[in-house]
Design an enzyme around this catalytic site. Structure first.
Site, PDB file in Angstrom:
ATOM      1  N   CYS A  17      83.163 -47.406  78.492  1.00 45.89           N
ATOM      2  CA  CYS A  17      83.631 -46.847  77.232  1.00 45.89           C
ATOM      3  C   CYS A  17      83.726 -45.346  77.403  1.00 45.89           C
ATOM      4  O   CYS A  17      83.928 -44.854  78.512  1.00 45.89           O
ATOM      5  CB  CYS A  17      82.709 -47.254  76.080  1.00 45.89           C
ATOM      6  SG  CYS A  17      81.025 -46.662  76.270  1.00 45.89           S
ATOM      7  N   HIS A  75      83.632 -40.172  68.416  1.00 41.92           N
ATOM      8  CA  HIS A  75      83.368 -41.582  68.730  1.00 41.92           C
ATOM      9  C   HIS A  75      83.305 -42.350  67.420  1.00 41.92           C
ATOM     10  O   HIS A  75      82.386 -42.168  66.614  1.00 41.92           O
ATOM     11  CB  HIS A  75      82.052 -41.707  69.494  1.00 41.92           C
ATOM     12  CG  HIS A  75      81.858 -43.017  70.184  1.00 41.92           C
ATOM     13  ND1 HIS A  75      81.611 -44.190  69.505  1.00 41.92           N
ATOM     14  CD2 HIS A  75      81.897 -43.349  71.508  1.00 41.92           C
ATOM     15  CE1 HIS A  75      81.484 -45.178  70.373  1.00 41.92           C
ATOM     16  NE2 HIS A  75      81.664 -44.695  71.593  1.00 41.92           N
TER      17      HIS A  75
END
Length: 647
Positions: A29, A569
């Site tokens: 990620c 994020h």
């Protein structure tokens, strides 16, 4: 972190978790390497945490997560070079398109074909061997054995739209099974039959101009590209209770008729005009028609325009026993095969040579050029152009001699007997030889050399190139000075060395220590804060360059001219959604201003999937700055100052 040897780090992590055999899957990620281990007891967590470049290690969601930070794409790429674990869409960044529109188009086609090049090369090679076997009488063309083997070799070419639907879906981030259903509809037997019949076709009373979509390339790619817009629109507007089955239902209902009613007519009319022009040229200037057919036949195939010429070829065969339109095709096909052969000898790229060998053989012996064009010539561009050049000259020579074929064959060396009795067979052979020599020589002398280290993606391998992932500072986001207000009225400003990072979304501020992720909460990734979003529109908190944009749309790295690196994020552990509910508005390499839209997220999708929607804003290079001070708490409006940085 700048002194870390990422190749060594990838190898040390691999060893620390028990080797490749102990890893069931590997993804990454925005900040961490995510490994699913077969046996957790084989992993030495303490040893991995001590490795230079590793921030920490955590176990969550059934994954062994190695937190690397901004440089995780680089570690992931290095892991791909020493294992077969990684793939090209497991969260890596979308490659940045370069060059003019045509070059970007070639790069797009090449990337979509890349995963299927090996099966195409294998099928082309099998077809070449079958052609030899039947040509020399080793195998009866009417035998059931030949029928089965021919189906084995032909299937991937016939159903090519279905295969490309899968790879295009990965490229355009659509539901690949819906994409396959669209591709399957295009080559469905009854649709193929409609294209072959003489009677008019209509859909709900609307006339439909049909074409044969078997072996086609562009229609399915365009369809999947448009599918992405349809799916993202439906995801936003449909209630969550019915979204999962209604989205593919409506997408199919829209896309299949739309493609049939748009791509078919455009391609058909264009190919009919092309056919008329070339047939006319054969009447007053055969050499000119031969040059066009010889040089651009493969381009016609690429755009699906060749289908307008095939009926003319069949009509010539039925009415006069031979086809002049087919005369220049040997030069067209063999020149591309010759360019591929030159790449085989010229390139230092082992992966490219591995593709070029069988691709050239299938082109020479069977007239199957898909592996050669899409796996070698088109990605490298120059060999494709040189193949066209050879085809132009060779096709003109063959057509000037009145060469034609007495049967409908794939133009190849083994098919030359079909050209022996029409026109000048000597000029056909001369034209073919000239085409081969031109394409081979130009490619061998002027073609790209390709270094061995560039092994890669274009050659259809599964090893990602380091250059295709984000650089070391990929997830950092700098803010520029003296930023003017955006259309949304927000701004990130620098005054006397102070940079204001604004809230990317309206909502309630949460101290980083209270965020439900121990890595972010620990401050290991830098100082910042969380915001529980009030809506799903996420904006840039600073002006700068997008250094990382995850394909899943859940994380973005921005770097300003002032050297401030910011990570946005969206949600906690939302990479697991694999892009569902997210729509990115920017790609890596774009310049953004504070307040520009980064992404739209369906908060209901995230919540219903069981994930925390808290959006994190962190300054990832905190240690290199004077001070980083997030706001203490409270409610923030989009554009309010969230973090004050002294550079």
């Amino acid at each position: 972190m700048a002194t870390v040897d990422y190749r060594s780090l990838a190898g040390d992590i691999l060893q620390g978790v028990g080797g490749e055999r102990n890893i069931a899957s590997a993804t990454h990620c925005a900040t961490r390497l995510r490994l699913k281990l077969r046996d957790d007891s084989k992993a030495d967590q303490a040893a991995i945490e001590k490795l230079p470049g590793v921030i920490t290690v955590m176990k969550a969601g059934g994954q062994f997560q190695v937190v690397i930070g901004n440089n995780v794409p680089t570690v992931y790429a290095e892991l791909g070079k020493i294992t077969k674990l990684t793939d090209d869409d497991a969260g890596s960044d979308e490659p940045v398109a370069h060059g003019n529109l045509f070059n970007r188009f070639i790069d797009l086609i090449s990337s979509i074909f890349s995963p299927v090049i090996w099966p195409l090369a294998a099928a082309g090679l099998l077809k070449a061997f079958l052609s030899m076997a039947t040509q020399f009488g080793w195998l009866d063309p009417a035998s059931q054995t030949n029928v089965i083997l021919a189906a084995t070799a032909d299937a991937i070419f016939y159903f090519l739209p279905v295969f490309l639907a899968v790879t295009a879906a990965k490229r355009f981030r659509t539901n690949q099974f819906t994409s396959m259903a669209i591709g399957g509809a295009l080559v469905y037997p009854s649709i193929v039959a409609l294209a072959a019949q003489a009677e008019p076709v209509n859909f709900a009373g609307i006339p439909v101009v049909m074409m044969n979509y078997t072996s086609s390339v562009l229609p399915i790619i365009v369809a999947v590209w448009l599918q992405g817009y349809v799916e993202r629109f439906l995801t936003r507007v449909l209630p969550s209770a019915i979204r999962n089955f209604t989205t593919p239902l409506l997408t199919l209902l829209v896309m299949v008729p739309l493609v049939l009613m748009t791509v078919g007519p455009v391609t058909t009319f264009a190919s009919q005009g092309l056919s008329a022009g070339i047939n006319a040229a054969f009447t007053f200037a055969p050499w000119l028609a031969g040059a066009v057919m010889g040089g651009f036949w493969q381009v016609f195939v690429l755009f699906g325009l060749h289908w307008g010429l095939v009926p003319g070829m069949l009509n010539e065969l039925s009415t006069q026993g031979y086809s002049l339109l087919m005369g220049p095709l040997v030069a067209a096909v063999l020149s591309q095969a010759a360019a591929t052969l030159a790449v085989l000898f010229r390139t230092r790229n082992k992966a490219r040579r591995t593709v070029a060998g069988p691709a050239a053989l299938s082109g020479f012996l069977a007239g199957i050029t898909e592996p050669a064009i899409y796996g070698v010539n088109l990605p490298l561009k120059k060999p494709f152009y040189f193949g066209i050049a050879g085809g132009v000259v060779g096709g003109a020579i063959a057509a000037a001699g009145g060469s034609g074929a007495t049967s409908f064959v794939f133009a190849s060396l083994l098919a030359l007997p079909a050209y022996a009795s029409v026109g000048s067979f000597a000029l056909q052979l001369i034209g073919t030889a000239v085409a081969v020599v031109i394409a081979f020589t130009l490619t061998f002398i002027f073609g790209p050399r390709e270094e061995a280290a560039a092994a890669g993606a274009d050659a259809g391998t599964s090893v990602p190139e380091a250059v295709s992932v984000a650089p070391a500072a990929a997830l950092a986001v700098p803010a520029s000075s003296a930023v003017p207000a955006t259309a949304a009225g927000t701004a990130a400003t620098t005054v006397a060395g102070i940079v204001d990072i604004v809230a990317p979304v309206a909502g309630s501020a949460v101290a980083l220590a209270d965020v439900q992720d121990k890595v972010f909460a620990s401050g290991a990734m830098g100082k910042g804060l969380g915001i529980i979003p009030a809506d799903g529109h996420i904006y840039s908190p600073i002006t700068g360059t997008i250094k990382a944009a995850m394909k899943t749309g859940h994380a973005f790295g921005i770097k300003s001219e002032d050297g401030v690196e910011v990570l946005v994020h969206i949600g906690i552990d939302t990479v697991q959604l694999q892009g569902r509910g997210f729509e990115a508005a920017v790609t890596r390499g774009e310049q953004v201003r504070a307040g520009d839209l980064l992404a739209v997220v369906d908060l209901d999708v995230v919540t219903e999937a069981g994930y925390d929607t808290t959006t994190l804003v962190m300054v990832t290079n905190t240690a290199q700055l004077g001070s980083v001070e997030p706001v203490a708490g409270g409610t923030l409006a989009h554009g309010d100052t969230a973090i004050t940085v002294r550079v």
